[in-house]
Design a protein around this motif. Structure first.
Motif, PDB file in Angstrom:
ATOM      1  N   ASP A 174     -49.363 -48.052  31.243  1.00  0.00           N
ATOM      2  CA  ASP A 174     -50.245 -47.511  32.276  1.00  0.00           C
ATOM      3  C   ASP A 174     -49.472 -46.988  33.489  1.00  0.00           C
ATOM      4  OD1 ASP A 174     -49.417 -49.971  33.187  1.00  0.00           O
ATOM      5  OD2 ASP A 174     -51.424 -50.748  33.628  1.00  0.00           O
ATOM      6  N   ILE A 175     -48.194 -46.676  33.287  1.00  0.00           N
ATOM      7  CA  ILE A 175     -47.347 -46.118  34.341  1.00  0.00           C
ATOM      8  C   ILE A 175     -46.879 -44.735  33.915  1.00  0.00           C
ATOM      9  CG2 ILE A 175     -45.140 -46.362  35.573  1.00  0.00           C
ATOM     10  CD1 ILE A 175     -45.422 -49.382  35.183  1.00  0.00           C
ATOM     11  N   GLU A 176     -46.778 -43.815  34.867  1.00  0.00           N
ATOM     12  CA  GLU A 176     -46.122 -42.543  34.590  1.00  0.00           C
ATOM     13  C   GLU A 176     -45.151 -42.216  35.716  1.00  0.00           C
ATOM     14  OE1 GLU A 176     -48.359 -38.961  34.388  1.00  0.00           O
ATOM     15  OE2 GLU A 176     -49.384 -39.259  36.302  1.00  0.00           O
ATOM     16  N   VAL A 177     -44.088 -41.530  35.358  1.00  0.00           N
ATOM     17  CA  VAL A 177     -43.068 -41.102  36.306  1.00  0.00           C
ATOM     18  C   VAL A 177     -42.953 -39.589  36.198  1.00  0.00           C
ATOM     19  CG1 VAL A 177     -40.646 -41.255  36.991  1.00  0.00           C
ATOM     20  CG2 VAL A 177     -41.803 -43.279  36.047  1.00  0.00           C
ATOM     21  N   ILE A 178     -43.241 -38.902  37.290  1.00  0.00           N
ATOM     22  CA  ILE A 178     -43.116 -37.448  37.326  1.00  0.00           C
ATOM     23  C   ILE A 178     -41.897 -37.092  38.156  1.00  0.00           C
ATOM     24  CG2 ILE A 178     -44.183 -35.272  38.005  1.00  0.00           C
ATOM     25  CD1 ILE A 178     -46.903 -36.585  37.727  1.00  0.00           C
ATOM     26  N   VAL A 179     -40.886 -36.551  37.511  1.00  0.00           N
ATOM     27  CA  VAL A 179     -39.709 -36.059  38.221  1.00  0.00           C
ATOM     28  C   VAL A 179     -39.911 -34.571  38.474  1.00  0.00           C
ATOM     29  CG1 VAL A 179     -37.207 -35.786  38.216  1.00  0.00           C
ATOM     30  CG2 VAL A 179     -38.252 -37.779  37.093  1.00  0.00           C
ATOM     31  N   VAL A 180     -39.986 -34.184  39.742  1.00  0.00           N
ATOM     32  CA  VAL A 180     -40.172 -32.780  40.091  1.00  0.00           C
ATOM     33  C   VAL A 180     -38.811 -32.210  40.486  1.00  0.00           C
ATOM     34  CG1 VAL A 180     -41.372 -31.121  41.541  1.00  0.00           C
ATOM     35  CG2 VAL A 180     -42.514 -33.259  40.892  1.00  0.00           C
ATOM     36  N   ASP A 181     -38.236 -31.448  39.565  1.00  0.00           N
ATOM     37  CA  ASP A 181     -36.960 -30.785  39.869  1.00  0.00           C
ATOM     38  C   ASP A 181     -37.260 -29.564  40.732  1.00  0.00           C
ATOM     39  OD1 ASP A 181     -34.144 -29.980  39.593  1.00  0.00           O
ATOM     40  OD2 ASP A 181     -35.040 -28.325  38.458  1.00  0.00           O
ATOM     41  N   VAL A 183     -43.440 -32.755  46.506  1.00  0.00           N
ATOM     42  CA  VAL A 183     -44.462 -33.809  46.586  1.00  0.00           C
ATOM     43  C   VAL A 183     -45.836 -33.227  46.269  1.00  0.00           C
ATOM     44  CG1 VAL A 183     -45.637 -35.435  48.113  1.00  0.00           C
ATOM     45  CG2 VAL A 183     -43.146 -35.238  48.190  1.00  0.00           C
ATOM     46  N   ASN A 184     -46.128 -32.027  46.787  1.00  0.00           N
ATOM     47  CA  ASN A 184     -47.412 -31.381  46.485  1.00  0.00           C
ATOM     48  C   ASN A 184     -47.594 -31.205  44.983  1.00  0.00           C
ATOM     49  OD1 ASN A 184     -48.001 -31.101  49.228  1.00  0.00           O
ATOM     50  ND2 ASN A 184     -47.237 -29.015  49.340  1.00  0.00           N
ATOM     51  N   THR A 185     -46.545 -30.780  44.299  1.00  0.00           N
ATOM     52  CA  THR A 185     -46.604 -30.590  42.852  1.00  0.00           C
ATOM     53  C   THR A 185     -46.866 -31.919  42.142  1.00  0.00           C
ATOM     54  OG1 THR A 185     -45.163 -28.653  42.916  1.00  0.00           O
ATOM     55  CG2 THR A 185     -45.292 -29.841  40.825  1.00  0.00           C
ATOM     56  N   GLY A 186     -46.200 -32.962  42.594  1.00  0.00           N
ATOM     57  CA  GLY A 186     -46.415 -34.276  41.996  1.00  0.00           C
ATOM     58  C   GLY A 186     -47.835 -34.759  42.164  1.00  0.00           C
ATOM     59  N   MET A 200     -54.636 -32.820  52.090  1.00  0.00           N
ATOM     60  CA  MET A 200     -53.283 -32.686  52.619  1.00  0.00           C
ATOM     61  C   MET A 200     -52.423 -31.773  51.758  1.00  0.00           C
ATOM     62  SD  MET A 200     -50.386 -35.636  53.151  1.00  0.00           S
ATOM     63  CE  MET A 200     -50.289 -35.858  51.366  1.00  0.00           C
ATOM     64  N   LYS A 201     -51.795 -30.793  52.378  1.00  0.00           N
ATOM     65  CA  LYS A 201     -50.785 -29.961  51.750  1.00  0.00           C
ATOM     66  C   LYS A 201     -49.549 -29.991  52.647  1.00  0.00           C
ATOM     67  CE  LYS A 201     -53.117 -28.510  48.168  1.00  0.00           C
ATOM     68  NZ  LYS A 201     -52.745 -28.935  46.785  1.00  0.00           N
ATOM     69  N   LEU A 202     -48.481 -30.544  52.147  1.00  0.00           N
ATOM     70  CA  LEU A 202     -47.282 -30.649  52.966  1.00  0.00           C
ATOM     71  C   LEU A 202     -46.625 -29.282  53.108  1.00  0.00           C
ATOM     72  CD1 LEU A 202     -45.782 -33.951  51.505  1.00  0.00           C
ATOM     73  CD2 LEU A 202     -47.213 -33.665  53.534  1.00  0.00           C
ATOM     74  N   PRO A 203     -46.084 -28.978  54.276  1.00  0.00           N
ATOM     75  CA  PRO A 203     -45.410 -27.697  54.459  1.00  0.00           C
ATOM     76  C   PRO A 203     -44.158 -27.610  53.581  1.00  0.00           C
ATOM     77  CG  PRO A 203     -45.071 -29.121  56.370  1.00  0.00           C
ATOM     78  CD  PRO A 203     -46.082 -29.801  55.509  1.00  0.00           C
ATOM     79  N   GLU A 204     -43.930 -26.433  53.041  1.00  0.00           N
ATOM     80  CA  GLU A 204     -42.768 -26.224  52.170  1.00  0.00           C
ATOM     81  C   GLU A 204     -41.528 -25.913  53.008  1.00  0.00           C
ATOM     82  OE1 GLU A 204     -43.867 -23.211  49.374  1.00  0.00           O
ATOM     83  OE2 GLU A 204     -45.468 -24.416  48.477  1.00  0.00           O
ATOM     84  N   HIS A 205     -40.366 -26.147  52.401  1.00  0.00           N
ATOM     85  CA  HIS A 205     -39.078 -25.867  53.030  1.00  0.00           C
ATOM     86  C   HIS A 205     -38.985 -26.532  54.411  1.00  0.00           C
ATOM     87  CE1 HIS A 205     -38.207 -23.141  49.767  1.00  0.00           C
ATOM     88  NE2 HIS A 205     -39.331 -22.483  50.015  1.00  0.00           N
ATOM     89  N   THR A 206     -39.463 -27.758  54.465  1.00  0.00           N
ATOM     90  CA  THR A 206     -39.458 -28.513  55.718  1.00  0.00           C
ATOM     91  C   THR A 206     -39.044 -29.947  55.433  1.00  0.00           C
ATOM     92  OG1 THR A 206     -41.285 -27.164  56.573  1.00  0.00           O
ATOM     93  CG2 THR A 206     -40.857 -29.239  57.693  1.00  0.00           C
ATOM     94  N   PHE A 207     -38.098 -30.454  56.206  1.00  0.00           N
ATOM     95  CA  PHE A 207     -37.695 -31.849  56.094  1.00  0.00           C
ATOM     96  C   PHE A 207     -38.651 -32.721  56.914  1.00  0.00           C
ATOM     97  CE2 PHE A 207     -33.856 -29.626  54.908  1.00  0.00           C
ATOM     98  CZ  PHE A 207     -33.325 -30.403  53.890  1.00  0.00           C
ATOM     99  N   TYR A 208     -38.570 -34.031  56.682  1.00  0.00           N
ATOM    100  CA  TYR A 208     -39.283 -35.043  57.452  1.00  0.00           C
ATOM    101  C   TYR A 208     -40.801 -34.998  57.244  1.00  0.00           C
ATOM    102  CZ  TYR A 208     -34.704 -34.387  59.462  1.00  0.00           C
ATOM    103  OH  TYR A 208     -33.357 -34.201  59.612  1.00  0.00           O
TER     104      TYR A 208
END
Length: 343
Positions: A35-42, A78-81, A184-192
């Motif tokens: 019941d666990i999944e791991v999504i690695v977003v390259d 993170v948005n893709t995940g 929520m949509k996190l801004p792209e190309h942005t740290f923090y």
């Protein structure tokens, strides 16, 4: 294997070929993985991160998924995940960090109990560890002074957070639908953007449980890491951008429970103070002016929010006037770094 996943781990990864395997292995430590999944977003890596993730997917085909996308930054990954998560709950784990095995079993016990609940918990809070290279004592951030462990609570049940204490991405596991409902949509190309992740969905959180266990290990010591002092000074514009996103998500006091408003003002004040610190550490005259503009912008957005944010102790400390005030900020930051080991 079952398609009913209780927990999705999202691992955003950019040029992490030397770390991502260690990270994912810790996520696969539980005895039962069905019941666990791991999504690695390259995130458009130029090294072999994708190949490492695909090898893990081949080894654990019903658990690990490798998703490749063009580079969008940490927020875009993170948005893709979030968009692809099938789990009832979601946890973000950066590819150079890891999860404690015993703590994960504790958390899974709680999450699995929510599966058939008519009113499942919206958020789980756990401790995290500053795992700094070369530092013998690892600082653990806990919330025992704020929340009673193993009890379902709401925002009005929270105690007072410490001056520099707040919830971060590392300490939060959200119910996935809560994050999606928040829009929520996190801004792209942005740290923090982890500040935004641990802020914007909160008005949609109605129930919380704190588990007093060190789940997340926050690795500090990688060259070029985004939390290194010189890196944060160079990227202060991105801290500024994150602050604006948080401000726009801050509710007025009559829109949310009193305890939530009090906490969000506390955190907004802290993030604004952090941005102010790095503007001051830059030692650039134009950034001293920007530091004043930062706080003035909050006042303009909402006089009530501005008034309440300025009354917080970090805000009062960071806004001491003149060269003497800036000197105190630099000394205070150096002492805090020595004690906490966060950079």
């Amino acid at each position: 294997m079952t398609d009913e996943k209780i927990l999705t781990f999202v691992v955003p990864a950019y040029n992490m070929q030397g770390y991502v395997k260690r990270c994912v292995r810790t996520l696969l430590s539980p005895e039962h993985l069905d019941d666990i999944e791991v999504i690695v977003v390259d995130d458009g890596s130029t090294d072999s991160t994708l190949e490492v993730a695909q090898a893990l997917e081949a080894q654990y085909p019903d658990v690990v998924r490798a998703i490749h996308q063009e580079n969008k930054g940490h927020g875009g990954a993170v948005n893709t995940g979030i968009a692809n998560a099938r789990g009832m709950y979601i946890k973000i784990v950066d590819a150079d960090d890891w999860i404690g095995a015993e703590a994960l079993e504790e958390v899974l016990t709680v999450l699995r109990a929510q599966k058939d609940s008519d009113d499942p918990l919206d958020m789980i809070v756990t401790n995290y560890v500053y795992d700094k290279v070369g530092k013998r004592h690892k600082h653990v951030v806990d919330y025992k002074n704020v929340m009673e462990p193993d009890k379902r609570i709401g925002w009005d049940d929270l105690g007072r957070f410490g001056i520099a204490q707040y919830l971060l991405m590392h300490s939060i596991t959200f119910r996935t639908q809560v994050v999606r409902d928040s829009g929520m949509k996190l801004p792209e190309h942005t740290f923090y953007v982890d500040f935004i992740y641990a802020y914007v969905p909160f008005p949609w959180v109605k129930s919380i449980m704190y588990i007093d266990t060190p789940l997340y290990h926050y690795f500090i010591g990688r060259e070029g890491q985004s939390v290194q002092t010189d890196v944060m000074i160079r990227r202060v514009d991105q801290l500024y951008r994150v602050n604006n996103c948080m401000l726009e998500a801050t509710p007025e006091p009559d829109e949310v429970p009193r305890g939530l408003y009090r906490y969000m003002i506390h955190f907004l004040s802290i993030e604004t103070s952090i941005t102010s610190v790095f503007l001051i550490l830059s030692r650039k005259r134009e950034n001293y002016a920007r530091q004043k503009e930062l706080w003035a912008r909050i006042d303009k957005y909402s006089p009530i929010i501005g008034h309440d944010a300025r009354r917080q102790i970090p805000a009062m400390a960071i806004n001491m006037p003149g060269p003497q005030g800036r000197w105190c900020v630099r000394v205070g930051y150096k002492v805090a770094d020595q004690i906490m080991g966060f950079n």
